[in-house]
Design an enzyme around this catalytic site. Structure first.
Site, PDB file in Angstrom:
ATOM      1  N   ASN A   1       1.119  -1.458  -0.073  1.00 13.52           N
ATOM      2  CA  ASN A   1      -0.221   0.202   0.197  1.00 13.52           C
ATOM      3  C   ASN A   1       0.537   1.347  -0.378  1.00 13.52           C
ATOM      4  O   ASN A   1       1.650   1.390   0.460  1.00 13.52           O
ATOM      5  CB  ASN A   1      -0.618  -0.136   1.477  1.00 13.52           C
ATOM      6  CG  ASN A   1      -1.590   1.056   0.945  1.00 13.52           C
ATOM      7  OD1 ASN A   1      -1.934   2.096   0.998  1.00 13.52           O
ATOM      8  ND2 ASN A   1      -3.398   1.103   1.776  1.00 13.52           N
TER       9      ASN A   1
ATOM     10  N   HIS B   1       0.869   6.382   1.828  1.00  8.02           N
ATOM     11  CA  HIS B   1       1.334   7.471   2.765  1.00  8.02           C
ATOM     12  C   HIS B   1       2.349   7.865   2.142  1.00  8.02           C
ATOM     13  O   HIS B   1       3.006   9.061   2.433  1.00  8.02           O
ATOM     14  CB  HIS B   1       2.067   6.570   4.063  1.00  8.02           C
ATOM     15  CG  HIS B   1       0.158   6.369   4.247  1.00  8.02           C
ATOM     16  ND1 HIS B   1       0.092   7.644   5.153  1.00  8.02           N
ATOM     17  CD2 HIS B   1      -0.008   5.345   5.670  1.00  8.02           C
ATOM     18  CE1 HIS B   1      -1.185   7.063   5.810  1.00  8.02           C
ATOM     19  NE2 HIS B   1      -0.990   5.663   6.321  1.00  8.02           N
TER      20      HIS B   1
ATOM     21  N   ARG C   1       2.699  18.251   1.730  1.00 12.26           N
ATOM     22  CA  ARG C   1       4.026  20.229   0.897  1.00 12.26           C
ATOM     23  C   ARG C   1       3.074  20.702   0.243  1.00 12.26           C
ATOM     24  O   ARG C   1       3.771  21.787  -0.686  1.00 12.26           O
ATOM     25  CB  ARG C   1       5.590  19.694   1.717  1.00 12.26           C
ATOM     26  CG  ARG C   1       6.025  20.906   0.967  1.00 12.26           C
ATOM     27  CD  ARG C   1       7.588  20.907   0.786  1.00 12.26           C
ATOM     28  NE  ARG C   1       8.768  21.918   0.837  1.00 12.26           N
ATOM     29  CZ  ARG C   1       9.790  22.214   0.645  1.00 12.26           C
ATOM     30  NH1 ARG C   1      10.779  21.118   1.128  1.00 12.26           N
ATOM     31  NH2 ARG C   1      10.395  23.338   0.409  1.00 12.26           N
TER      32      ARG C   1
ATOM     33  N   HIS D   1      -5.813   3.889  -1.743  1.00 13.96           N
ATOM     34  CA  HIS D   1      -7.315   3.801  -1.023  1.00 13.96           C
ATOM     35  C   HIS D   1      -7.482   4.878  -1.699  1.00 13.96           C
ATOM     36  O   HIS D   1      -7.110   6.037  -0.836  1.00 13.96           O
ATOM     37  CB  HIS D   1      -6.892   3.787   0.596  1.00 13.96           C
ATOM     38  CG  HIS D   1      -8.282   3.888   1.249  1.00 13.96           C
ATOM     39  ND1 HIS D   1      -8.530   3.828   2.949  1.00 13.96           N
ATOM     40  CD2 HIS D   1      -9.369   4.344   1.118  1.00 13.96           C
ATOM     41  CE1 HIS D   1     -10.103   3.486   3.205  1.00 13.96           C
ATOM     42  NE2 HIS D   1     -10.349   4.575   1.665  1.00 13.96           N
TER      43      HIS D   1
ATOM     44  N   ARG E   1     -10.246   7.861  -0.795  1.00 19.53           N
ATOM     45  CA  ARG E   1     -10.799   8.714   0.452  1.00 19.53           C
ATOM     46  C   ARG E   1     -11.982   9.389   0.443  1.00 19.53           C
ATOM     47  O   ARG E   1     -11.690  10.337  -0.658  1.00 19.53           O
ATOM     48  CB  ARG E   1     -10.368   9.080   1.925  1.00 19.53           C
ATOM     49  CG  ARG E   1      -9.584   7.543   2.957  1.00 19.53           C
ATOM     50  CD  ARG E   1      -8.721   8.190   3.473  1.00 19.53           C
ATOM     51  NE  ARG E   1      -8.489   7.156   4.916  1.00 19.53           N
ATOM     52  CZ  ARG E   1      -9.781   6.675   5.055  1.00 19.53           C
ATOM     53  NH1 ARG E   1     -10.434   6.558   5.927  1.00 19.53           N
ATOM     54  NH2 ARG E   1      -9.049   5.558   6.282  1.00 19.53           N
TER      55      ARG E   1
ATOM     56  N   ARG F   1      -7.750  13.033   1.184  1.00 23.76           N
ATOM     57  CA  ARG F   1      -6.475  12.943   2.140  1.00 23.76           C
ATOM     58  C   ARG F   1      -5.050  12.593   1.701  1.00 23.76           C
ATOM     59  O   ARG F   1      -4.194  13.367   2.480  1.00 23.76           O
ATOM     60  CB  ARG F   1      -6.598  12.021   3.078  1.00 23.76           C
ATOM     61  CG  ARG F   1      -6.599  10.973   3.905  1.00 23.76           C
ATOM     62  CD  ARG F   1      -6.755  10.454   5.903  1.00 23.76           C
ATOM     63  NE  ARG F   1      -8.110  11.115   5.415  1.00 23.76           N
ATOM     64  CZ  ARG F   1      -8.593  10.522   6.691  1.00 23.76           C
ATOM     65  NH1 ARG F   1      -7.864   9.999   7.519  1.00 23.76           N
ATOM     66  NH2 ARG F   1     -10.093  10.482   7.180  1.00 23.76           N
ATOM     67  N   HIS F   2      -5.007  11.452   0.964  1.00 21.01           N
ATOM     68  CA  HIS F   2      -3.370  10.929   0.386  1.00 21.01           C
ATOM     69  C   HIS F   2      -3.830  10.675  -0.872  1.00 21.01           C
ATOM     70  O   HIS F   2      -4.143  11.750  -1.693  1.00 21.01           O
ATOM     71  CB  HIS F   2      -3.591   9.544   0.832  1.00 21.01           C
ATOM     72  CG  HIS F   2      -4.117   8.186   1.819  1.00 21.01           C
ATOM     73  ND1 HIS F   2      -4.821   8.346   1.445  1.00 21.01           N
ATOM     74  CD2 HIS F   2      -4.481   8.640   3.061  1.00 21.01           C
ATOM     75  CE1 HIS F   2      -5.418   6.918   2.024  1.00 21.01           C
ATOM     76  NE2 HIS F   2      -5.658   7.554   2.934  1.00 21.01           N
TER      77      HIS F   2
ATOM     78  N   GLU G   1      -9.264   0.354  -2.509  1.00 16.26           N
ATOM     79  CA  GLU G   1     -10.037  -0.191  -1.167  1.00 16.26           C
ATOM     80  C   GLU G   1     -10.704   1.412  -1.143  1.00 16.26           C
ATOM     81  O   GLU G   1     -10.397   2.444  -1.764  1.00 16.26           O
ATOM     82  CB  GLU G   1      -8.651   0.405  -0.179  1.00 16.26           C
ATOM     83  CG  GLU G   1      -7.958  -0.636   0.901  1.00 16.26           C
ATOM     84  CD  GLU G   1      -6.998  -0.843   0.866  1.00 16.26           C
ATOM     85  OE1 GLU G   1      -6.742  -1.919   2.401  1.00 16.26           O
ATOM     86  OE2 GLU G   1      -6.820   0.031   2.104  1.00 16.26           O
TER      87      GLU G   1
ATOM     88  N   THR H   1      -6.438   6.216   9.799  1.00 17.03           N
ATOM     89  CA  THR H   1      -6.611   5.022   9.514  1.00 17.03           C
ATOM     90  C   THR H   1      -7.882   4.002   9.271  1.00 17.03           C
ATOM     91  O   THR H   1      -8.833   4.080  10.873  1.00 17.03           O
ATOM     92  CB  THR H   1      -6.040   4.677   9.290  1.00 17.03           C
ATOM     93  OG1 THR H   1      -5.655   3.097   8.611  1.00 17.03           O
ATOM     94  CG2 THR H   1      -5.253   3.769  11.419  1.00 17.03           C
ATOM     95  N   THR H   2      -7.818   3.485   8.947  1.00  9.86           N
ATOM     96  CA  THR H   2      -9.370   2.379   9.114  1.00  9.86           C
ATOM     97  C   THR H   2      -9.303   1.066  10.229  1.00  9.86           C
ATOM     98  O   THR H   2      -8.887   0.515  10.572  1.00  9.86           O
ATOM     99  CB  THR H   2      -8.992   1.505   7.823  1.00  9.86           C
ATOM    100  OG1 THR H   2      -9.197   1.437   6.817  1.00  9.86           O
ATOM    101  CG2 THR H   2     -10.728   0.912   7.971  1.00  9.86           C
TER     102      THR H   2
ATOM    103  N   GLU I   1     -10.588 -10.015   2.898  1.00 10.56           N
ATOM    104  CA  GLU I   1      -9.391  -9.216   3.850  1.00 10.56           C
ATOM    105  C   GLU I   1      -9.644  -9.571   4.879  1.00 10.56           C
ATOM    106  O   GLU I   1     -10.519  -8.353   5.912  1.00 10.56           O
ATOM    107  CB  GLU I   1      -9.259  -8.088   3.178  1.00 10.56           C
ATOM    108  CG  GLU I   1      -7.476  -7.644   3.927  1.00 10.56           C
ATOM    109  CD  GLU I   1      -6.957  -6.536   3.270  1.00 10.56           C
ATOM    110  OE1 GLU I   1      -5.953  -5.928   4.068  1.00 10.56           O
ATOM    111  OE2 GLU I   1      -7.286  -6.414   1.880  1.00 10.56           O
TER     112      GLU I   1
ATOM    113  N   HIS J   1      -3.437  -5.270   8.028  1.00  9.66           N
ATOM    114  CA  HIS J   1      -3.300  -3.895   8.851  1.00  9.66           C
ATOM    115  C   HIS J   1      -2.674  -3.796   9.798  1.00  9.66           C
ATOM    116  O   HIS J   1      -2.673  -5.053  10.722  1.00  9.66           O
ATOM    117  CB  HIS J   1      -5.084  -3.430   9.365  1.00  9.66           C
ATOM    118  CG  HIS J   1      -5.556  -1.756   9.561  1.00  9.66           C
ATOM    119  ND1 HIS J   1      -5.255  -0.980   9.005  1.00  9.66           N
ATOM    120  CD2 HIS J   1      -5.265  -1.801  10.967  1.00  9.66           C
ATOM    121  CE1 HIS J   1      -6.076  -0.221   9.824  1.00  9.66           C
ATOM    122  NE2 HIS J   1      -5.115  -0.408  10.839  1.00  9.66           N
ATOM    123  N   GLY J   2      -1.859  -3.427   9.917  1.00 12.06           N
ATOM    124  CA  GLY J   2      -0.430  -2.952  10.934  1.00 12.06           C
ATOM    125  C   GLY J   2       0.692  -4.190  10.935  1.00 12.06           C
ATOM    126  O   GLY J   2       1.283  -3.922  12.237  1.00 12.06           O
TER     127      GLY J   2
END
Length: 243
Positions: A9, A12, A20, A45, A47, A51-52, A72, A102-103, A153, A192-193
């Site tokens: 993924n 980020h 910036r 993802h 969203r 946001r990203h 996603e 985050t989710t 998932e 996740h994580g």
């Protein structure tokens, strides 16, 4: 055991770019680097608040990459329209709240079957593999099968955050859910994580065929570089299950 795929993924990378403005670092460049280092697919993802990852990122990756893209998305009319136009290899339906960092947890497939069913049908009709992001709950897994999802998932966040006996219990829940996913004829993915320590424990569950990992790899890339981080994760996974 069956081969285990790694999805990376790159959300980020876009988070850092957006902090910036401008075009650097480029999520597409990160995706290419991850694939060259051993990733099997790229997860992004899109969203609601962008946001990203942004729409232009999705379009650029779809045009440039031959490897599978896993989009996603929330199960909304806007996202359904974007996905059916984009036609990625796969879409993973996730719960989404504007305030979350985050989710947080899995989708309530059992409780929202009526609203999920037409989205899943539309994505499937567009030739997109649909997965649902679920907690390791057998009721939710069975709802996913009834809805016609091709994959589940499993949300591994609770497992990754737990310690001691609690972690063992969560791992047992994940293993039981994975067996049920497989028995119902769906692919079992997990994410996740996950990091270098927790990914091997999921890799040891034979029914899991794909791990999706993002935040840890992008964070580790600050110290080791993204190709090195992906290669190490690939080695960690393959050390448990040789392809």
């Amino acid at each position: 055991m069956r081969p285990l795929r790694l999805g990376v993924n790159v959300d980020h990378v876009a988070t850092l770019r957006n902090a910036r403005g401008g075009t650097h670092p480029d999520p597409l460049a990160a995706a290419r680097a991850a694939l060259a280092a051993g990733a099997d697919s790229i997860t992004i993802h899109l969203r609601e608040d962008r946001r990203h990852i942004r729409d232009a990122d999705c379009q650029a990756m779809r045009a440039a990459l031959t490897a599978p893209i896993n989009l996603e998305m929330a199960a909304t009319a806007e996202m359904e329209a974007i996905a059916t136009a984009l036609r990625p290899h796969a879409c993973c339906l996730v719960p989404e709240r504007r305030a979350e960092l985050t989710t947080e947890g899995g989708l309530d497939a059992a409780g929202h079957a009526e609203s999920l069913a037409p989205v899943i049908a539309a994505l499937g009709a567009a030739g997109i593999r649909v997965s649902l992001f679920l907690d390791p709950d057998l009721r939710q897994v069975e709802a996913a099968a009834r809805l016609g999802a091709r994959a589940v998932e499993l949300h591994t966040g609770t497992f990754c955050e737990a310690g001691g006996d609690a972690r063992r219990r969560e791992l047992d829940r994940l293993a039981e859910a994975a067996r049920r996913v497989d028995a119902l004829g769906m692919e079992c993915h997990a994410g996740h994580g996950l990091d270098y320590d927790t990914a091997p424990l999921l890799a040891a569950i034979p029914e899991v065929v794909e791990l999706n990992i993002g935040h840890f790899l992008i964070g580790q890339a600050l110290f080791d570089g993204l190709p090195a981080a992906v290669r190490r994760m690939r080695a960690v996974m393959d050390g448990v299950r040789r392809p």
